[in-house]
Each structure stands twice: as structure tokens, then as C-alpha cells.
Design an enzyme around this catalytic site. Sequence first.
Site, PDB file in Angstrom:
ATOM      1  N   PRO A 131      -9.726  -3.014 -30.284  1.00  0.00           N
ATOM      2  CA  PRO A 131     -10.786  -2.595 -29.387  1.00  0.00           C
ATOM      3  C   PRO A 131     -11.758  -3.636 -28.866  1.00  0.00           C
ATOM      4  CG  PRO A 131     -11.415  -2.218 -31.662  1.00  0.00           C
ATOM      5  CD  PRO A 131     -10.243  -3.132 -31.618  1.00  0.00           C
ATOM      6  N   GLU A 132     -11.481  -4.339 -27.835  1.00  0.00           N
ATOM      7  CA  GLU A 132     -12.553  -4.990 -27.084  1.00  0.00           C
ATOM      8  C   GLU A 132     -12.623  -4.229 -25.766  1.00  0.00           C
ATOM      9  OE1 GLU A 132     -12.567  -9.344 -27.157  1.00  0.00           O
ATOM     10  OE2 GLU A 132     -11.250  -9.277 -28.890  1.00  0.00           O
TER      11      GLU A 132
END
Length: 287
Positions: free
Chosen positions: A2-3
Site C-alpha cells: 500500500p503506497e
Amino acid sequence: MPELPEVETVRRGLEPAMAGQRIARAEVRREGLRWPFPAGLADRLAGAVVERLRRRSKYILADLSTGETMLLHLGMSGRITISGMAAPHVPGRFHHHHPPVEKHDHVVFHMENGARIALNDARRFGALDLVATEALDSHPLLAALGPEPLGNAFSGAHLARSLQRRKSPIKALLLDQRIVAGLGNIYVCEALHRALIHPRRAGGRIGAARLERLASEVRLVLQEAIAAGGSSLRDYRQADGELGYFQHSFRVYDRAGHPCPTPGCTGKIRRIVQGGRSSFYCPACQK
DNA sequence: CGATACACCTGTGTGC
DNA sequence: TGCACACAGGTGTATC
């Protein structure tokens, strides 16, 4: 997963199953993730229509017909799986046929259209909260966030203002979500390499022109990653079951020992540790 | 204020 | 096969 690009990919993947659709039932399978879930979570979700799905930084925001917004963060290991294949001849309808619930599926949304959406997070660094939509901006997790890197407020001038007199390495400053919101370890490494800036350079000692270049490279790398459906490390799948493929475009991340891809550069990618996290860079072209 | 270390948690890969 | 260890996409909190 998750970026920012991965979260945006998840948001887009959720749209067909969730946007404009009613949550028939929410199955809450544990007390909380990083923090306890809000009181009465399942009851507050049941029957609500998800009016739209937005993203702020690495948060997915689901505005509900109840006047509340559900705020979702995937932490390090969070992912979302959608099951119930879209029915071929009935747009927006899903078959009610689902694989078994998996280990670490902590919250499962059973949608009225037949879709089942599971929030899976092995390490439980993620978060899920509910807040009155009108009070969203003052939510403690959102209030101090800096500008969106793909928005108008983010620029070389903004970086110049924020980094003035700062002595920390630029690597750490770009990871600070109060300065710019949405970057993580991968895309900071990639953007610094593209901008030819050494990750140890003190933030306050980077010139204005170089900061313009940095802002521009941040935007570019994020846009390219979103276009590729984000990065899939290990075998993590995006919400729609597809694999993002931006990991094949990494120039430095997790590439210690490989030749530097900068044209004309003969350097070799190195790994160092900053603030307990790996940084990858080219000692020859990043100054 | 700014800078750094540590905490939270599970899973995977490596070397013996 | 078992075991110890390092490491993993994040970020709030404590400490100087």
C-alpha cells in the site's frame, strides 16, 4: 501493498462492486486492527449505501448514505479481495458464489448486489474507522496530512518551503506524511533516483531547481505506477484479482547490486539503512 | 519545535 | 526438517 498508487488501484477496483451499492451485512470477525473498531461497527454499516469512494493519501474513504464516512488504511500487509464474479449479462450484479473466507479476513462486506468484499490484513497495522462525513477533515488521522502529491498544492515551491532549514535526510522527509501525503519507501527511493538526489542529502540543502525536478519526478513515478495498476510484491493481487506490474519498472527499489539504469551511468545500486528502513540508490549519479 | 528509536504483528526467505 | 534471524509496502508515540 500500500503506497498511493496501490491504494488508488484498490479504490478503482472496488468501484464496480461497491460504489452506489448497498451493504446488506458487514461481518466483523475481530475486535479491531491497529486500534479497536468503532462501537457498533456492524450495525452502523448494515443497510448503508456506499455513495462514493474517494482516496486521501493512503486512505480509502467510503461516503455512506448514513452521513458517515468509512475510513480505511491498509497498513503494510492489508489487501482487499472481491469475490462473486460479475454476472456477464447483468451489469452490476454478482453471482452469490464465493470461496471460503480466508485467514486474516477481518471484516467482510456482503453487498446487496451479491459481491463479497474482504479486508485481509495479516500484520494488522491497518485501520478502519467511521466518522461523520462533515467532520472528516478533522479526523486525527487526516488532519495533519500534507498535500496530495498529484494535486495542485504540491510543487517544488511547496517542498522548498517545507524543507527549509531541515537537517534530516531527504529520504526521511519525503516519508513524512505531513510534508507530502502518500509516498512510501518504494516511491521515495524511485523518485530520488529519478531526480538524481542522494537519499542522505539534508533536505534544507537542496536547491530550488532540484526541488522542482524532485516534485516533478514524484508526480511522474506515481502516475506511471497508477497506470500500471500499482506494484505487486510477492503474489499480492489487486482487488479485482489482477496483478499490478509496476514492480517490473523499479529502477532501484530492491535492486542492490544491479547496474544503475540512468543512461550513461556505470554505477551499481546500493542498499543502505536509514531510520531502520532500506534505501536503494546509485552512489554514482545521485548527489 | 526537530530528530530519532521503538512499538505494534505475521509471514517469508536465508543460512546453519 | 527445525531453528534463529533478518526483513517486509506504515505510522503513532515516546524520548532526547
